[in-house]
Motif scaffolding. Sequence first.
Motif, short mmCIF file in Angstrom:
data_model
loop_
_atom_site.label_atom_id
_atom_site.label_comp_id
_atom_site.label_asym_id
_atom_site.label_seq_id
_atom_site.Cartn_x
_atom_site.Cartn_y
_atom_site.Cartn_z
N ILE A 98 -7.06 -0.54 -14.21
CA ILE A 98 -5.66 0.03 -13.85
C ILE A 98 -6.01 0.16 -13.06
N ILE A 99 -5.08 0.28 -11.33
CA ILE A 99 -4.88 0.92 -10.18
C ILE A 99 -5.14 2.30 -10.00
N VAL A 100 -5.59 2.83 -9.55
CA VAL A 100 -5.77 4.64 -8.94
C VAL A 100 -5.18 4.23 -6.90
N ILE A 101 -4.55 5.14 -6.96
CA ILE A 101 -3.76 5.04 -5.50
C ILE A 101 -4.88 6.65 -5.43
N ASP A 102 -5.40 7.02 -3.81
CA ASP A 102 -5.45 8.66 -2.76
C ASP A 102 -4.32 8.41 -2.13
N THR A 103 -5.23 9.38 -2.22
CA THR A 103 -3.99 10.70 -1.48
C THR A 103 -3.53 9.51 0.30
N ASN A 104 -4.64 9.54 1.01
CA ASN A 104 -3.93 8.73 2.17
C ASN A 104 -3.36 8.00 2.10
N VAL A 105 -3.67 7.23 0.66
CA VAL A 105 -2.14 5.50 1.02
C VAL A 105 -0.92 5.84 1.47
N LEU A 106 -0.73 6.83 0.44
CA LEU A 106 0.28 7.56 0.74
C LEU A 106 1.32 8.28 1.34
N LEU A 107 0.38 9.39 2.48
CA LEU A 107 0.50 10.19 3.32
C LEU A 107 0.43 8.80 4.81
N THR B 128 5.79 -2.12 6.22
CA THR B 128 5.24 -2.25 5.42
C THR B 128 5.02 -1.55 4.38
N VAL B 129 5.79 -0.26 4.48
CA VAL B 129 5.99 1.18 3.28
C VAL B 129 6.45 -0.58 1.99
N ASN B 130 7.30 -0.75 2.29
CA ASN B 130 8.75 -1.69 1.45
C ASN B 130 6.98 -2.66 0.63
N GLU B 131 6.27 -3.24 1.64
CA GLU B 131 4.99 -3.94 1.36
C GLU B 131 4.75 -3.15 0.37
N VAL B 132 4.18 -2.26 0.61
CA VAL B 132 3.07 -1.10 -0.62
C VAL B 132 4.03 -0.58 -2.23
N LEU B 133 4.82 0.05 -1.67
CA LEU B 133 6.38 0.47 -2.86
C LEU B 133 6.26 -0.96 -3.68
N ASN B 134 6.91 -2.42 -3.42
CA ASN B 134 6.28 -2.89 -3.92
C ASN B 134 5.82 -3.32 -4.96
N ALA B 135 4.59 -3.59 -4.31
CA ALA B 135 3.35 -3.59 -4.91
C ALA B 135 2.72 -2.55 -5.41
N LEU B 136 2.98 -1.25 -5.51
CA LEU B 136 3.09 -0.07 -6.33
C LEU B 136 4.12 -0.55 -8.10
N GLN B 137 5.30 -0.65 -7.39
CA GLN B 137 5.94 -0.62 -8.21
C GLN B 137 5.63 -2.27 -9.60
N LYS B 138 4.92 -2.76 -8.48
CA LYS B 138 4.58 -4.16 -9.34
C LYS B 138 3.62 -3.23 -10.32
N ILE B 139 2.56 -2.92 -10.16
CA ILE B 139 1.73 -2.41 -11.23
C ILE B 139 2.31 -1.22 -11.71
N LYS B 140 2.84 -0.76 -11.85
CA LYS B 140 4.05 -0.30 -12.51
C LYS B 140 4.18 -0.48 -13.52
N ASP B 141 5.24 -1.34 -13.46
CA ASP B 141 5.57 -2.62 -14.56
C ASP B 141 4.97 -3.02 -15.27
N GLU B 142 3.25 -2.99 -14.25
CA GLU B 142 2.70 -3.32 -15.70
C GLU B 142 1.98 -2.73 -16.67
N LYS B 143 2.28 -1.33 -16.28
CA LYS B 143 2.14 -0.87 -17.30
C LYS B 143 0.30 -0.21 -16.70
N ARG B 144 -0.27 -0.27 -15.52
CA ARG B 144 -1.36 -0.05 -14.83
C ARG B 144 -1.63 0.43 -13.71
N LEU B 145 -0.77 1.34 -13.18
CA LEU B 145 -0.96 2.32 -11.93
C LEU B 145 -1.46 4.03 -12.46
#
Length: 384
Positions: free
Chosen positions: A22-31, A40-57
């Motif tokens: 399970i991947i948990v993200i902190d506030t500073n990553v979003l801010l 860079t923003v798109n790279e991070v969003l794509n990574a988080l979307q991939k993790i969510k699609d795997e039901k691990r976010l």
Amino acid sequence: MEEWKKYLHQPNPVSELLNDSIIVIDTNVLLAAYQWREVTVNEVLNALQKIKDEKRLRIPLQVIKEFSRNRPHEIQQRMNDLDTLISKMQKEKPLIERVPMLEGKDSLKEIEELRENYNKAVKNYRDGLINLRDHLKELFYNDHFLDKIMELAEGTILLPEQTEQDLEKEAKERFKLKIPPGFKDSSKEENSSGDFIVWSSILQLKSNVVFVSGDKKPDWVYQDSKKKPITARRELVEEFFIKTGRDFAHITPKDFITSLNPAVSEHVKEDLVNYEAINQQNLSKKDKENINKNSFLKMVSERIIFLLEDLCYKNNITIGRSVYDDLASLTEKRIITEKIREEIEYVLKIYNGLDFNILNDFDVGYAIILGEKCIETLTAYRDF
């Protein structure tokens, strides 16, 4: 398992845990998105979307609350950064005013043409920066990044099992015993229990967890000689294992993204490392007292000068030789009152006196308070 073996548990490397934890993200990553390039923003969003699609976010509710509370300050700070840059841009005055003896010289005419072209370029650049600042202002009402975070948060929120009051009470008891995480924030005026509340949410999970965070404080991680994170504190790994029988790991945003996509550009890697994870709202009272007052007065004064010039532009008033000329023109046109003019002149007098090292903390402190009041008034004049 025998009781004593819990204290010798060796977690799997974070590189292995990333694959199915399970991947948990902190506030500073979003801010941090408000300090990064779009790529860079798109790279991070794509990574988080991939993790969510795997039901691990998973995103703790506390992270959403902190993001919501601090996001306006991040946008405001970026606007202030542009304002500071704009305030430093000065038009060049006619050379004849500086060196009268050159009057009539052919070389002066050539230089004057260059000066005029330079001033046009400065104006165009300044206007462009003002447009960028106005674009940032629109983020308060139309922010595509915020829309994306809302999509990612849907179905991934970790709700606390206790009330906020109970969690704050528990946090204070842990802080007394220096139990991580969060005791480094115990002196904060606001949100001192935030880190512990996030941790309490993580402790609910019954699987291996990787926490993605830019937090480098020693109550979360061990640091190397350059203050870079090495790995999660043993106390956290141990507490998580004793409660869940699973592994906990901490990873920086840069290591998280490059692990998922080793081919990311150097620009993206640079962004992921070089951002300010702690803003003014998160500083402790002691930290705020240690801020260099002279530097802060300089920032306040530069902001005032920018706002005065902006008022001149908006009211078709020619910029004078000095800020005092601008003040006189704005007062004469009744754009600002005589009282605000006197207050601004006082602030600038104290600011200019810094170079002579004759001022005490009271003078500087009062000038800062008065200057911030002047900024509010000038901003109201400008936006009227």
